[in-house]
Design a protein around this motif. Structure first.
Motif, PDB file in Angstrom:
ATOM      1  N   ASP A  93      10.986 -64.259 -21.803  1.00 58.21           N
ATOM      2  CA  ASP A  93       9.795 -63.770 -21.095  1.00 58.21           C
ATOM      3  C   ASP A  93       9.494 -64.627 -19.866  1.00 58.21           C
ATOM      4  OD1 ASP A  93       8.877 -66.072 -22.264  1.00 58.21           O
ATOM      5  OD2 ASP A  93       7.177 -65.147 -23.299  1.00 58.21           O
ATOM      6  N   ASP A  94      10.311 -65.639 -19.643  1.00 55.45           N
ATOM      7  CA  ASP A  94      10.125 -66.537 -18.496  1.00 55.45           C
ATOM      8  C   ASP A  94      11.523 -66.844 -17.968  1.00 55.45           C
ATOM      9  OD1 ASP A  94       9.626 -68.701 -16.787  1.00 55.45           O
ATOM     10  OD2 ASP A  94       7.922 -69.357 -18.011  1.00 55.45           O
ATOM     11  N   ILE A  95      11.804 -66.379 -16.746  1.00 46.89           N
ATOM     12  CA  ILE A  95      13.163 -66.531 -16.232  1.00 46.89           C
ATOM     13  C   ILE A  95      13.118 -67.106 -14.822  1.00 46.89           C
ATOM     14  CG2 ILE A  95      13.348 -64.158 -15.301  1.00 46.89           C
ATOM     15  CD1 ILE A  95      16.229 -64.138 -16.479  1.00 46.89           C
ATOM     16  N   THR A  96      14.048 -68.011 -14.526  1.00 42.76           N
ATOM     17  CA  THR A  96      14.115 -68.622 -13.204  1.00 42.76           C
ATOM     18  C   THR A  96      15.394 -68.179 -12.518  1.00 42.76           C
ATOM     19  OG1 THR A  96      12.897 -70.546 -14.013  1.00 42.76           O
ATOM     20  CG2 THR A  96      14.094 -70.803 -11.938  1.00 42.76           C
ATOM     21  N   VAL A  97      15.251 -67.583 -11.331  1.00 39.29           N
ATOM     22  CA  VAL A  97      16.404 -67.067 -10.594  1.00 39.29           C
ATOM     23  C   VAL A  97      16.304 -67.488  -9.132  1.00 39.29           C
ATOM     24  CG1 VAL A  97      16.510 -65.066 -12.131  1.00 39.29           C
ATOM     25  CG2 VAL A  97      15.326 -64.868  -9.946  1.00 39.29           C
ATOM     26  N   LYS A  98      17.351 -67.200  -8.379  1.00 40.09           N
ATOM     27  CA  LYS A  98      17.308 -67.418  -6.935  1.00 40.09           C
ATOM     28  C   LYS A  98      17.003 -66.095  -6.253  1.00 40.09           C
ATOM     29  CE  LYS A  98      20.350 -71.369  -6.495  1.00 40.09           C
ATOM     30  NZ  LYS A  98      21.729 -71.812  -6.297  1.00 40.09           N
ATOM     31  N   GLN A  99      16.417 -66.192  -5.067  1.00 39.50           N
ATOM     32  CA  GLN A  99      16.146 -64.994  -4.293  1.00 39.50           C
ATOM     33  C   GLN A  99      17.461 -64.246  -4.071  1.00 39.50           C
ATOM     34  OE1 GLN A  99      14.355 -65.631  -0.389  1.00 39.50           O
ATOM     35  NE2 GLN A  99      12.602 -64.449  -1.092  1.00 39.50           N
ATOM     36  N   GLY A 100      17.465 -62.937  -4.295  1.00 36.91           N
ATOM     37  CA  GLY A 100      18.683 -62.149  -4.118  1.00 36.91           C
ATOM     38  C   GLY A 100      19.433 -61.896  -5.415  1.00 36.91           C
ATOM     39  N   ASP A 101      19.086 -62.671  -6.463  1.00 35.02           N
ATOM     40  CA  ASP A 101      19.692 -62.412  -7.770  1.00 35.02           C
ATOM     41  C   ASP A 101      19.137 -61.100  -8.328  1.00 35.02           C
ATOM     42  OD1 ASP A 101      21.170 -64.724  -7.702  1.00 35.02           O
ATOM     43  OD2 ASP A 101      19.820 -65.876  -8.981  1.00 35.02           O
ATOM     44  N   THR A 102      19.847 -60.578  -9.293  1.00 35.37           N
ATOM     45  CA  THR A 102      19.433 -59.315  -9.909  1.00 35.37           C
ATOM     46  C   THR A 102      19.028 -59.553 -11.351  1.00 35.37           C
ATOM     47  OG1 THR A 102      20.963 -58.088  -8.512  1.00 35.37           O
ATOM     48  CG2 THR A 102      20.244 -56.989 -10.521  1.00 35.37           C
ATOM     49  N   ILE A 103      17.967 -58.892 -11.766  1.00 32.52           N
ATOM     50  CA  ILE A 103      17.584 -58.929 -13.176  1.00 32.52           C
ATOM     51  C   ILE A 103      17.736 -57.515 -13.735  1.00 32.52           C
ATOM     52  CG2 ILE A 103      15.779 -59.410 -14.882  1.00 32.52           C
ATOM     53  CD1 ILE A 103      14.543 -61.364 -12.917  1.00 32.52           C
ATOM     54  N   ILE A 104      18.380 -57.446 -14.885  1.00 30.32           N
ATOM     55  CA  ILE A 104      18.554 -56.160 -15.568  1.00 30.32           C
ATOM     56  C   ILE A 104      17.744 -56.216 -16.866  1.00 30.32           C
ATOM     57  CG2 ILE A 104      20.217 -54.553 -16.604  1.00 30.32           C
ATOM     58  CD1 ILE A 104      22.358 -56.226 -14.878  1.00 30.32           C
ATOM     59  N   TRP A 105      16.809 -55.301 -16.985  1.00 32.63           N
ATOM     60  CA  TRP A 105      16.034 -55.198 -18.220  1.00 32.63           C
ATOM     61  C   TRP A 105      16.673 -54.129 -19.092  1.00 32.63           C
ATOM     62  CZ3 TRP A 105      13.772 -56.471 -13.613  1.00 32.63           C
ATOM     63  CH2 TRP A 105      12.875 -57.548 -13.610  1.00 32.63           C
ATOM     64  N   VAL A 106      17.005 -54.501 -20.325  1.00 35.84           N
ATOM     65  CA  VAL A 106      17.647 -53.560 -21.242  1.00 35.84           C
ATOM     66  C   VAL A 106      16.701 -53.321 -22.415  1.00 35.84           C
ATOM     67  CG1 VAL A 106      19.688 -53.094 -22.647  1.00 35.84           C
ATOM     68  CG2 VAL A 106      19.900 -54.481 -20.581  1.00 35.84           C
ATOM     69  N   ASN A 107      16.376 -52.066 -22.638  1.00 34.72           N
ATOM     70  CA  ASN A 107      15.423 -51.730 -23.698  1.00 34.72           C
ATOM     71  C   ASN A 107      16.127 -51.505 -25.034  1.00 34.72           C
ATOM     72  OD1 ASN A 107      13.373 -50.877 -25.298  1.00 34.72           O
ATOM     73  ND2 ASN A 107      12.785 -49.113 -24.035  1.00 34.72           N
ATOM     74  N   HIS A 108      16.030 -52.501 -25.916  1.00 38.31           N
ATOM     75  CA  HIS A 108      16.629 -52.381 -27.249  1.00 38.31           C
ATOM     76  C   HIS A 108      15.607 -51.924 -28.286  1.00 38.31           C
ATOM     77  CE1 HIS A 108      20.425 -54.105 -26.051  1.00 38.31           C
ATOM     78  NE2 HIS A 108      19.842 -55.172 -25.570  1.00 38.31           N
ATOM     79  N   ASP A 109      14.393 -51.610 -27.834  1.00 38.43           N
ATOM     80  CA  ASP A 109      13.346 -51.202 -28.772  1.00 38.43           C
ATOM     81  C   ASP A 109      13.483 -49.731 -29.123  1.00 38.43           C
ATOM     82  OD1 ASP A 109      11.582 -52.854 -30.049  1.00 38.43           O
ATOM     83  OD2 ASP A 109      10.211 -53.052 -28.350  1.00 38.43           O
ATOM     84  N   MET A 110      12.741 -49.310 -30.147  1.00 42.00           N
ATOM     85  CA  MET A 110      12.773 -47.910 -30.569  1.00 42.00           C
ATOM     86  C   MET A 110      11.891 -47.048 -29.674  1.00 42.00           C
ATOM     87  SD  MET A 110      14.872 -47.949 -33.010  1.00 42.00           S
ATOM     88  CE  MET A 110      14.676 -46.339 -33.773  1.00 42.00           C
ATOM     89  N   MET A 111      11.038 -47.698 -28.865  1.00 40.81           N
ATOM     90  CA  MET A 111      10.103 -46.943 -28.032  1.00 40.81           C
ATOM     91  C   MET A 111      10.324 -47.260 -26.544  1.00 40.81           C
ATOM     92  SD  MET A 111       6.854 -49.255 -29.080  1.00 40.81           S
ATOM     93  CE  MET A 111       7.606 -49.770 -30.620  1.00 40.81           C
ATOM     94  N   ALA A 112       9.739 -46.420 -25.712  1.00 40.99           N
ATOM     95  CA  ALA A 112       9.879 -46.607 -24.270  1.00 40.99           C
ATOM     96  C   ALA A 112       8.974 -47.738 -23.775  1.00 40.99           C
ATOM     97  CB  ALA A 112       9.524 -45.319 -23.549  1.00 40.99           C
TER      98      ALA A 112
END
Ligand code: CU
Length: 106
Positions: A40-59
């Motif tokens: 829930d807390d992520i450190t990246v560099k500008q220009g990096d990509t984050i992919i959120w993957v929904n593994h839950d049963m709901m949207a």
């Protein structure tokens, strides 16, 4: 051009290639499971990509918290959404407002 200069140019080219490989943007994955963003807390560099993957049963969705500058719209169960990071942000799921996450810039 002498052989020496050609050799020098080649070494510079090699060095530059190494450098650009190191600076290549990275892709990070944030999993959505059990009503949480993981991590829930992520450190990246500008220009990096984050992919959120929904593994839950709901949207769920991923929405910038402050002024709703960006949103994924609904990510169905099993779906994913990616974004190139341009700024640090706090985000949440607008469907389940207790779900919160943070993007920090390195
Ligand atoms: Cu949600």
């Amino acid at each position: 051009m002498s052989k020496y200069y050609i050799c020098f140019a080649f070494v510079v080219f090699l060095f530059a290639s190494c450098f650009s490989v190191k600076e290549k943007p990275k892709a990070y994955t944030v999993e959505i499971k059990n009503m949480k963003f993981v991590p829930d807390d992520i450190t990246v560099k500008q220009g990096d990509t984050i992919i959120w993957v929904n593994h839950d049963m709901m949207a769920h969705d991923v929405t910038e918290e402050g002024s709703k500058q960006w949103t994924s719209s609904i990510i169905p169960s099993g779906g994913s959404w990616k974004m190139g990071v341009t700024a640090a942000a706090n985000y949440y799921c607008s469907i389940h407002v207790v779900m919160k996450g943070k993007i920090r810039l390195q």
